[in-house]
Write a protein that holds these residues in place. Structure first.
Motif, PDB file in Angstrom:
ATOM      1  N   GLU A 137       0.849  -1.191   0.000  1.00  0.00           N
ATOM      2  CA  GLU A 137       0.000   0.000   0.000  1.00  0.00           C
ATOM      3  C   GLU A 137       0.883   1.239   0.000  1.00  0.00           C
ATOM      4  N   ILE A 139       2.416   4.691   1.344  1.00  0.00           N
ATOM      5  CA  ILE A 139       2.735   5.134   2.698  1.00  0.00           C
ATOM      6  C   ILE A 139       1.753   6.197   3.174  1.00  0.00           C
ATOM      7  N   LEU A 140       1.406   7.111   2.310  1.00  0.00           N
ATOM      8  CA  LEU A 140       0.527   8.209   2.712  1.00  0.00           C
ATOM      9  C   LEU A 140      -0.945   7.920   2.448  1.00  0.00           C
ATOM     10  N   GLY A 141      -1.270   6.734   1.991  1.00  0.00           N
ATOM     11  CA  GLY A 141      -2.664   6.321   1.866  1.00  0.00           C
ATOM     12  C   GLY A 141      -3.337   6.803   0.601  1.00  0.00           C
ATOM     13  N   ARG A 148      -5.614  17.032   4.847  1.00  0.00           N
ATOM     14  CA  ARG A 148      -4.634  16.082   5.372  1.00  0.00           C
ATOM     15  C   ARG A 148      -3.231  16.664   5.339  1.00  0.00           C
ATOM     16  N   ALA A 150      -0.610  14.982   4.874  1.00  0.00           N
ATOM     17  CA  ALA A 150       0.142  14.329   3.806  1.00  0.00           C
ATOM     18  C   ALA A 150       0.050  15.123   2.513  1.00  0.00           C
ATOM     19  N   GLY A 171       3.905  -0.669   3.331  1.00  0.00           N
ATOM     20  CA  GLY A 171       3.339   0.679   3.256  1.00  0.00           C
ATOM     21  C   GLY A 171       2.371   0.952   4.383  1.00  0.00           C
ATOM     22  N   SER A 172       1.547  -0.033   4.732  1.00  0.00           N
ATOM     23  CA  SER A 172       0.600   0.127   5.843  1.00  0.00           C
ATOM     24  C   SER A 172       1.340   0.329   7.154  1.00  0.00           C
ATOM     25  N   SER A 175       2.937   3.724   7.257  1.00  0.00           N
ATOM     26  CA  SER A 175       1.881   4.712   7.475  1.00  0.00           C
ATOM     27  C   SER A 175       1.506   4.761   8.950  1.00  0.00           C
ATOM     28  N   THR A 176       1.447   3.601   9.587  1.00  0.00           N
ATOM     29  CA  THR A 176       1.144   3.544  11.029  1.00  0.00           C
ATOM     30  C   THR A 176       2.267   4.192  11.825  1.00  0.00           C
ATOM     31  N   LYS A 178       4.225   6.564  10.810  1.00  0.00           N
ATOM     32  CA  LYS A 178       4.124   8.000  10.565  1.00  0.00           C
ATOM     33  C   LYS A 178       3.082   8.624  11.484  1.00  0.00           C
ATOM     34  N   GLN A 179       1.968   7.925  11.686  1.00  0.00           N
ATOM     35  CA  GLN A 179       0.895   8.464  12.510  1.00  0.00           C
ATOM     36  C   GLN A 179       1.227   8.390  13.992  1.00  0.00           C
TER      37      GLN A 179
END
Length: 181
Positions: A137, A139-141, A148, A150, A171-172, A175-176, A178-179
């Motif tokens: 996926e 990274i930034l969705g 956002r 991002a 990627g998921s 992304s997690t 990053k959050q």
């Protein structure tokens, strides 16, 4: 997991300090209010604690001894660390940071070789990626909400636009990270 964590606390304490300090450590652990009140729940906190403690125990056992570090040691340690990182992203501070500090500041004959580090990184990433069922996926969705952070980041730095729609392995997870961080 609380039972296995108790066994691990006893075993690690016994190896470090002896039998009676291990019994004392186990007693303190068993009568800790968090274990008494939440030890029977199946949640990520206890699993993360168990896997983090297990990874530090295995690191000490494999790299702090006088024996030669083998391929299987790197593999086992990286799988346990990968699973602990998959349960909670804050494990980075409780597992990877102490390990990096130990490798940097404490002399040892068991310093990691380049080959061992490559095995470690590959197996750790594969362990994390397996918990995401090997999906890819961005990274930034995929969302395109104009508010956002991002999208603001990509507008400011257009060379990062590939992070919005290019699927990559882990990627998921990234992304997690990053959050959460």
């Amino acid at each position: 997991f609380s039972f296995f964590l108790a066994v691990l606390v006893y075993w690690f304490s016994k190896e470090l300090f002896g039998k009676w300090p291990a019994v004392f450590s186990l007693t303190i652990f068993v009568f800790t209010t968090e274990i008494l009140s939440h030890g029977h729940y199946a949640n990520t906190d206890l699993i993360s604690t168990f896997l983090s403690f297990l990874s530090l125990f295995l690191f000490d056992k494999f790299f702090n001894g006088n024996k030669e570090v083998k391929f299987r040691h790197y593999l086992i340690l990286s799988l346990v660390i990968g699973l602990s990182l998959a349960t909670k992203t804050t494990v980075i501070f409780f597992v990877l940071l102490p390990i990096m500090i130990w490798w940097l500041f404490f002399p040892s004959q068991n310093k990691p070789q380049v080959k061992g580090l490559l095995i470690f990184l590959t197996a750790t990433c594969l362990a994390i990626w397996s918990t995401y069922f090997f999906t890819s996926e961005p990274i930034l969705g995929y969302r395109s909400d104009p508010n956002r952070q991002a999208l603001v980041l990509v507008k400011k730095y257009p060379q990062l636009s590939f992070l919005l729609n290019t699927p990559i392995p882990l990627g998921s997870y990234l992304s997690t990270l990053k959050q959460d961080l």
